[in-house]
Design an enzyme around this catalytic site. Structure first.
Site, PDB file in Angstrom:
ATOM      1  N   LYS A  14      52.507  11.165  31.728  1.00 28.77           N
ATOM      2  CA  LYS A  14      51.380  10.758  32.573  1.00 28.77           C
ATOM      3  C   LYS A  14      50.280  10.088  31.754  1.00 28.77           C
ATOM      4  CE  LYS A  14      50.552  14.961  34.104  1.00 28.77           C
ATOM      5  NZ  LYS A  14      51.564  15.823  33.455  1.00 28.77           N
ATOM      6  N   ARG A  89      46.836  19.445  41.083  1.00 26.04           N
ATOM      7  CA  ARG A  89      47.894  20.316  40.578  1.00 26.04           C
ATOM      8  C   ARG A  89      48.172  21.505  41.489  1.00 26.04           C
ATOM      9  NH1 ARG A  89      47.258  18.580  34.779  1.00 26.04           N
ATOM     10  NH2 ARG A  89      48.919  19.513  33.589  1.00 26.04           N
ATOM     11  N   ARG A 128      54.681  16.296  19.926  1.00 22.68           N
ATOM     12  CA  ARG A 128      53.264  15.917  19.954  1.00 22.68           C
ATOM     13  C   ARG A 128      52.425  16.965  19.233  1.00 22.68           C
ATOM     14  NH1 ARG A 128      50.318  14.819  25.609  1.00 22.68           N
ATOM     15  NH2 ARG A 128      50.622  17.060  25.813  1.00 22.68           N
ATOM     16  N   ARG A 134      46.558  19.664  19.447  1.00 15.70           N
ATOM     17  CA  ARG A 134      46.405  20.398  20.713  1.00 15.70           C
ATOM     18  C   ARG A 134      47.076  21.748  20.593  1.00 15.70           C
ATOM     19  NH1 ARG A 134      47.414  16.867  26.082  1.00 15.70           N
ATOM     20  NH2 ARG A 134      47.873  18.973  26.828  1.00 15.70           N
ATOM     21  N   ARG A 146      53.427  26.685  30.742  1.00 12.56           N
ATOM     22  CA  ARG A 146      52.911  25.504  31.468  1.00 12.56           C
ATOM     23  C   ARG A 146      53.957  24.983  32.456  1.00 12.56           C
ATOM     24  NH1 ARG A 146      51.284  22.172  26.348  1.00 12.56           N
ATOM     25  NH2 ARG A 146      50.963  20.422  27.761  1.00 12.56           N
TER      26      ARG A 146
HETATM   27  P1  B4P Z   1      52.215  13.078  28.465  1.00 15.33           P
HETATM   28  O1  B4P Z   1      53.098  13.474  29.582  1.00 15.33           O
HETATM   29  O2  B4P Z   1      51.554  11.754  28.579  1.00 15.33           O
HETATM   30  O3  B4P Z   1      51.310  14.334  28.394  1.00 15.33           O
HETATM   31  P2  B4P Z   1      50.065  14.747  29.272  1.00 15.33           P
HETATM   32  O4  B4P Z   1      49.671  13.742  30.292  1.00 15.33           O
HETATM   33  O5  B4P Z   1      49.041  15.049  28.295  1.00 15.33           O
HETATM   34  O6  B4P Z   1      50.548  16.027  30.088  1.00 15.33           O
HETATM   35  P3  B4P Z   1      49.991  17.518  30.142  1.00 15.33           P
HETATM   36  O7  B4P Z   1      50.374  17.976  31.504  1.00 15.33           O
HETATM   37  O8  B4P Z   1      50.515  18.276  28.987  1.00 15.33           O
HETATM   38  O9  B4P Z   1      48.449  17.529  29.883  1.00 15.33           O
HETATM   39  P4  B4P Z   1      47.109  17.668  30.731  1.00 15.33           P
HETATM   40  O10 B4P Z   1      46.115  17.097  29.819  1.00 15.33           O
HETATM   41  O11 B4P Z   1      47.220  17.054  32.093  1.00 15.33           O
HETATM   42  O12 B4P Z   1      52.973  12.967  27.040  1.00 15.33           O
HETATM   43  C1  B4P Z   1      53.577  14.015  26.356  1.00 15.33           C
HETATM   44  C2  B4P Z   1      54.251  13.499  25.068  1.00 15.33           C
HETATM   45  O13 B4P Z   1      55.419  12.746  25.407  1.00 15.33           O
HETATM   46  C3  B4P Z   1      53.414  12.566  24.209  1.00 15.33           C
HETATM   47  O14 B4P Z   1      53.531  12.950  22.874  1.00 15.33           O
HETATM   48  C4  B4P Z   1      54.000  11.184  24.420  1.00 15.33           C
HETATM   49  O15 B4P Z   1      53.878  10.350  23.299  1.00 15.33           O
HETATM   50  C5  B4P Z   1      55.453  11.510  24.702  1.00 15.33           C
HETATM   51  N1  B4P Z   1      56.080  10.517  25.560  1.00 15.33           N
HETATM   52  C6  B4P Z   1      55.537   9.916  26.640  1.00 15.33           C
HETATM   53  N2  B4P Z   1      56.411   9.052  27.199  1.00 15.33           N
HETATM   54  C7  B4P Z   1      57.567   9.124  26.441  1.00 15.33           C
HETATM   55  C8  B4P Z   1      58.846   8.464  26.524  1.00 15.33           C
HETATM   56  N3  B4P Z   1      59.131   7.575  27.483  1.00 15.33           N
HETATM   57  N4  B4P Z   1      59.789   8.801  25.617  1.00 15.33           N
HETATM   58  C9  B4P Z   1      59.529   9.696  24.630  1.00 15.33           C
HETATM   59  N5  B4P Z   1      58.319  10.348  24.484  1.00 15.33           N
HETATM   60  C10 B4P Z   1      57.351  10.050  25.400  1.00 15.33           C
HETATM   61  O16 B4P Z   1      46.897  19.243  30.956  1.00 15.33           O
HETATM   62  C11 B4P Z   1      46.635  20.161  29.919  1.00 15.33           C
HETATM   63  C12 B4P Z   1      46.163  21.503  30.485  1.00 15.33           C
HETATM   64  O17 B4P Z   1      44.862  21.346  31.139  1.00 15.33           O
HETATM   65  C13 B4P Z   1      47.016  22.158  31.575  1.00 15.33           C
HETATM   66  O18 B4P Z   1      48.079  22.927  31.026  1.00 15.33           O
HETATM   67  C14 B4P Z   1      45.974  23.025  32.332  1.00 15.33           C
HETATM   68  O19 B4P Z   1      45.726  24.234  31.644  1.00 15.33           O
HETATM   69  C15 B4P Z   1      44.714  22.185  32.288  1.00 15.33           C
HETATM   70  N6  B4P Z   1      44.539  21.343  33.486  1.00 15.33           N
HETATM   71  C16 B4P Z   1      44.530  19.978  33.484  1.00 15.33           C
HETATM   72  N7  B4P Z   1      44.367  19.501  34.756  1.00 15.33           N
HETATM   73  C17 B4P Z   1      44.266  20.593  35.561  1.00 15.33           C
HETATM   74  C18 B4P Z   1      44.127  20.749  36.975  1.00 15.33           C
HETATM   75  N8  B4P Z   1      44.049  19.694  37.806  1.00 15.33           N
HETATM   76  N9  B4P Z   1      44.066  22.015  37.474  1.00 15.33           N
HETATM   77  C19 B4P Z   1      44.143  23.078  36.665  1.00 15.33           C
HETATM   78  N10 B4P Z   1      44.288  23.008  35.320  1.00 15.33           N
HETATM   79  C20 B4P Z   1      44.358  21.764  34.761  1.00 15.33           C
END
Ligand code: B4P
Length: 191
Positions: A14, A89, A128, A134, A146
């Protein structure tokens, strides 16, 4: 306005795809994960509360994230549209978002759901964790927590938007550019 939800489990790409999509389409990027990490970096009371939950792989309370999104939407009255990343979410967050957009005479145009196998998600997040600093990416048990939260509370958000025909599944494995092209094609069809 054109409003898009980029949806998928943790590690589905994402954040990666959002960066590219906002550059192409000029949407305002709203990532609740980024907003929460900024609160943590600034050591606010909200950030301290959020960190405890995020470090355990749990979701932050609905009222907290809904309040952050409400403020962010209000602070960007001239946006041509929003890209919601990591939000909503839960069902309560989905209903609150629909209400906030409704007040502006707008709505969600499409939810694009990235489909990635669990083994690949765990591999990406651990990878990552080696460089991101992180704390929620370094331990496999936190990553599994998660994914559990995602299955129990978040996956149903796609069903919620599917009721109005807005959910579209997109293959989330392959190169970043291939996935970007698939997402762009779905957006172009609707913009
Ligand atoms: P991403 O998938 O881009 O990771 P993300 O958006 O940060 O997802 P995440 O769900 O973990 O984080 P968020 O900040 O929303 O990439 C992951 C990895 O994959 C990267 O290293 C990338 O380089 C790699 N990658 C991407 N595409 C690839 C491909 N095609 N091939 C190979 N590798 C690839 O949430 C973090 C925390 O915040 C949650 O756990 C929760 O506690 C809280 N939170 C956030 N929003 C919330 C909400 N709305 N409600 C409640 N809690 C919330």
């Amino acid at each position: 306005m054109f409003n898009l939800i980029l949806f998928g489990p943790p590690g589905s790409g994402k954040g990666t795809q959002s960066e590219k999509l906002i550059a192409k389409y000029g949407l305002k990027h709203l990532s609740t994960g980024d907003l929460l990490r900024s609160e943590i970096a600034n050591q606010t009371a909200l950030g301290l509360e959020a960190k405890t939950l995020m470090d355990k792989g749990q979701l932050v309370p609905d009222a907290v994230v809904i309040g952050m999104i409400d403020a962010a939407i209000t602070n960007h009255p001239k946006a041509r549209g929003f890209l919601f990343d990591g939000f909503p979410r839960t069902k309560a967050q989905s209903e609150a978002l629909d209400e906030l957009l409704n007040k502006k005479g707008a709505s969600i145009n499409v939810l694009l759901a990235l489909n990635v196998t669990e083994d690949e998600l765990i591999k990406r997040l651990l990878n990552r964790g080696l460089t991101s600093g992180r704390s929620d990416d370094t331990k496999e048990d936190v990553i599994r927590a998660r994914l559990g939260e995602y299955h129990n509370k978040t996956a149903s958000v796609a069903d919620y938007y599917n009721k109005s025909g807005k959910t579209v599944l997109v293959k989330g494995e392959g190169s970043v550019d291939e996935i970007f092209d698939s997402l762009s094609a779905e957006i172009d069809r609707r913009m």
